[in-house]
Scaffold this active site. Sequence first.
Site, PDB file in Angstrom:
ATOM      1  N   THR A  77      30.652  -7.343 -48.018  1.00  0.00           N
ATOM      2  CA  THR A  77      29.230  -7.534 -47.800  1.00  0.00           C
ATOM      3  C   THR A  77      28.415  -6.228 -48.307  1.00  0.00           C
ATOM      4  O   THR A  77      28.962  -5.214 -48.035  1.00  0.00           O
ATOM      5  CB  THR A  77      28.717  -8.027 -46.197  1.00  0.00           C
ATOM      6  OG1 THR A  77      27.502  -7.989 -46.154  1.00  0.00           O
ATOM      7  CG2 THR A  77      29.480  -7.028 -45.335  1.00  0.00           C
ATOM      8  N   TYR A 132      28.403  -5.806 -37.286  1.00  0.00           N
ATOM      9  CA  TYR A 132      28.890  -6.826 -38.404  1.00  0.00           C
ATOM     10  C   TYR A 132      29.298  -5.989 -39.586  1.00  0.00           C
ATOM     11  O   TYR A 132      30.570  -6.144 -39.992  1.00  0.00           O
ATOM     12  CB  TYR A 132      27.495  -7.914 -38.891  1.00  0.00           C
ATOM     13  CG  TYR A 132      27.900  -8.836 -40.268  1.00  0.00           C
ATOM     14  CD1 TYR A 132      29.098  -9.560 -40.205  1.00  0.00           C
ATOM     15  CD2 TYR A 132      27.288  -8.364 -41.398  1.00  0.00           C
ATOM     16  CE1 TYR A 132      29.299 -10.382 -41.082  1.00  0.00           C
ATOM     17  CE2 TYR A 132      27.697  -9.119 -42.453  1.00  0.00           C
ATOM     18  CZ  TYR A 132      28.729 -10.012 -42.506  1.00  0.00           C
ATOM     19  OH  TYR A 132      28.719 -10.686 -43.634  1.00  0.00           O
TER      20      TYR A 132
HETATM   21  N1  LIG Z   1      26.106 -15.272 -45.554  1.00  0.00           N
HETATM   22  C1  LIG Z   1      25.573 -14.104 -46.102  1.00  0.00           C
HETATM   23  O1  LIG Z   1      24.394 -13.813 -46.059  1.00  0.00           O
HETATM   24  C2  LIG Z   1      26.621 -13.310 -46.506  1.00  0.00           C
HETATM   25  C3  LIG Z   1      26.336 -12.042 -46.987  1.00  0.00           C
HETATM   26  C4  LIG Z   1      27.175 -10.817 -47.734  1.00  0.00           C
HETATM   27  C5  LIG Z   1      28.586 -11.295 -47.521  1.00  0.00           C
HETATM   28  N2  LIG Z   1      28.895 -12.630 -46.974  1.00  0.00           N
HETATM   29  C6  LIG Z   1      30.214 -12.835 -46.835  1.00  0.00           C
HETATM   30  O2  LIG Z   1      30.637 -13.852 -47.771  1.00  0.00           O
HETATM   31  C7  LIG Z   1      31.677 -14.769 -47.157  1.00  0.00           C
HETATM   32  C8  LIG Z   1      31.240 -15.921 -46.740  1.00  0.00           C
HETATM   33  O3  LIG Z   1      30.230 -16.347 -45.847  1.00  0.00           O
HETATM   34  P1  LIG Z   1      29.460 -17.413 -45.762  1.00  0.00           P
HETATM   35  O4  LIG Z   1      28.105 -17.083 -45.771  1.00  0.00           O
HETATM   36  O5  LIG Z   1      29.987 -18.649 -46.508  1.00  0.00           O
HETATM   37  O6  LIG Z   1      29.851 -17.639 -44.317  1.00  0.00           O
HETATM   38  P2  LIG Z   1      29.637 -18.980 -43.371  1.00  0.00           P
HETATM   39  O7  LIG Z   1      28.827 -20.035 -44.018  1.00  0.00           O
HETATM   40  O8  LIG Z   1      29.049 -18.613 -41.920  1.00  0.00           O
HETATM   41  O9  LIG Z   1      30.881 -19.553 -43.043  1.00  0.00           O
HETATM   42  C9  LIG Z   1      32.128 -19.007 -42.441  1.00  0.00           C
HETATM   43  C10 LIG Z   1      33.254 -20.003 -42.064  1.00  0.00           C
HETATM   44  O10 LIG Z   1      34.150 -19.338 -41.129  1.00  0.00           O
HETATM   45  C11 LIG Z   1      34.490 -20.240 -40.348  1.00  0.00           C
HETATM   46  N3  LIG Z   1      35.041 -19.508 -39.191  1.00  0.00           N
HETATM   47  C12 LIG Z   1      34.458 -18.507 -38.216  1.00  0.00           C
HETATM   48  N4  LIG Z   1      35.295 -18.234 -37.495  1.00  0.00           N
HETATM   49  C13 LIG Z   1      36.579 -18.695 -37.796  1.00  0.00           C
HETATM   50  C14 LIG Z   1      38.084 -18.471 -37.259  1.00  0.00           C
HETATM   51  N5  LIG Z   1      37.945 -17.867 -35.859  1.00  0.00           N
HETATM   52  N6  LIG Z   1      38.827 -19.188 -37.725  1.00  0.00           N
HETATM   53  C15 LIG Z   1      38.535 -19.854 -38.817  1.00  0.00           C
HETATM   54  N7  LIG Z   1      37.630 -20.141 -39.370  1.00  0.00           N
HETATM   55  C16 LIG Z   1      36.404 -19.515 -38.702  1.00  0.00           C
HETATM   56  C17 LIG Z   1      33.451 -20.980 -39.840  1.00  0.00           C
HETATM   57  O11 LIG Z   1      33.723 -22.165 -39.311  1.00  0.00           O
HETATM   58  P3  LIG Z   1      32.754 -22.706 -38.314  1.00  0.00           P
HETATM   59  O12 LIG Z   1      31.391 -23.150 -39.196  1.00  0.00           O
HETATM   60  O13 LIG Z   1      33.441 -23.824 -37.745  1.00  0.00           O
HETATM   61  O14 LIG Z   1      32.440 -21.748 -37.260  1.00  0.00           O
HETATM   62  C18 LIG Z   1      32.701 -21.015 -41.403  1.00  0.00           C
HETATM   63  O15 LIG Z   1      33.246 -22.284 -42.058  1.00  0.00           O
HETATM   64  C19 LIG Z   1      32.038 -13.821 -45.777  1.00  0.00           C
HETATM   65  O16 LIG Z   1      33.134 -12.909 -45.891  1.00  0.00           O
HETATM   66  C20 LIG Z   1      30.695 -13.315 -45.520  1.00  0.00           C
HETATM   67  O17 LIG Z   1      31.027 -12.159 -44.452  1.00  0.00           O
HETATM   68  C21 LIG Z   1      27.848 -13.257 -46.527  1.00  0.00           C
END
Ligand SMILES: NC(=O)c1ccc[n+]([C@@H]2O[C@H](COP(=O)([O-])OP(=O)(O)OC[C@H]3O[C@@H](n4cnc5c(N)ncnc54)[C@H](OP(=O)(O)O)[C@@H]3O)[C@@H](O)[C@H]2O)c1
Length: 296
Positions: free
Chosen positions: A108, A132
């Site tokens: 991130t 975070y």
């Molecule tokens: N979202 C942003 O704005 C953003 C910005 C910069 C970087 N990123 C990075 O991009 C990547 C993808 O982010 P995203 O936005 O796609 O995230 P997201 O939509 O929040 O999805 C995260 C996934 O991880 C699963 N998860 C959470 N805890 C878990 C556990 N203990 N064991 C197994 N699965 C688990 C969640 O399942 P549940 O839904 O069932 O909890 C969900 O399917 C991440 O590395 C994030 O840090 C995101």
Amino acid sequence: MTRPRILVLGSDGQVGFQIMRTLAPLGEITGSRLDGAAGLKIDVTDHASLERVLVALRPKLIVNAVAYTAVDRAEEEPKLATAINATAVGVLGAVAARIGAAVVHYSTDYVYSGVTDRPWREDDTAAPVNAYGRSKLAGDEALLASGADALILRTSWVYDRRGRNFLLTMRRLLAERDEVRVVADQIGAPTWARLIAQGTALILAQTAVDGFRLGDRRGVYNLTCGGATSWHGFAEAIRDFSGARCKVIPVATAEYPLPAPRPPDSRLDNARVEATFGVRLPDWHDALRLCLEEGG
Ligand SMILES: NC(=O)c1ccc[n+]([C@@H]2O[C@H](COP(=O)([O-])OP(=O)(O)OC[C@H]3O[C@@H](n4cnc5c(N)ncnc54)[C@H](OP(=O)(O)O)[C@@H]3O)[C@@H](O)[C@H]2O)c1
């Protein structure tokens, strides 16, 4: 010829969902969700079962799209954020190194302090300002130290037509209200999850014939849409594309206090991924249009 097995952890998240639909040409994909629906059920904080699944499946490639992404809640749950975003990533890296699997992991813009006069480069000093960001930085470090053949893709302000994100929240508010107040002094690049997945696939296609081995191309790469805007600018663009009449009023971060501080300037410099893999995501505004043109 048997096709390589690809394991996607977090296949129901924003990025994981798109990865499931984008990497199919590269191998046999197995998805994993925390709730186990339509795929393997894996809680990454259960290290024994994570290891058991990896050893049993022996994927050639693991894409880790799992994360604890609740930025404000992480201030109250830093241990859980660290368990998911850092400790589990280190375990994943160690097992991947042992079974010879390549790893793609996402990081991130929030690993940086946000105080800068130019977009952040991968080797700039990371100094997260919230729990975070600290947990994500610890994950990057743990993966790099694990010895796994790993690619870490740092992205920002992720949205899609599903999941929990600024685009969907703002569309709802713009439809319900006459005016919304949105922070105008934090800048970054909104990035569509589909494009992150497509960028990932285009990178991986270049390593597929070598069993996804990255060799000297392993390491950290920024991967965001081009250009930059503020949350206010992003909200205005959503309003303009959707034809809503709602006023979008710029406010300062100080007027809209949240539990977790945010980096004021988290623009990422994407030159390395373009120079190494020839991949460049479109400008954020064009990407938003492409996303919204899908309708619904
Ligand atoms: N979202 C942003 O704005 C953003 C910005 C910069 C970087 N990123 C990075 O991009 C990547 C993808 O982010 P995203 O936005 O796609 O995230 P997201 O939509 O929040 O999805 C995260 C996934 O991880 C699963 N998860 C959470 N805890 C878990 C556990 N203990 N064991 C197994 N699965 C688990 C969640 O399942 P549940 O839904 O069932 O909890 C969900 O399917 C991440 O590395 C994030 O840090 C995101």
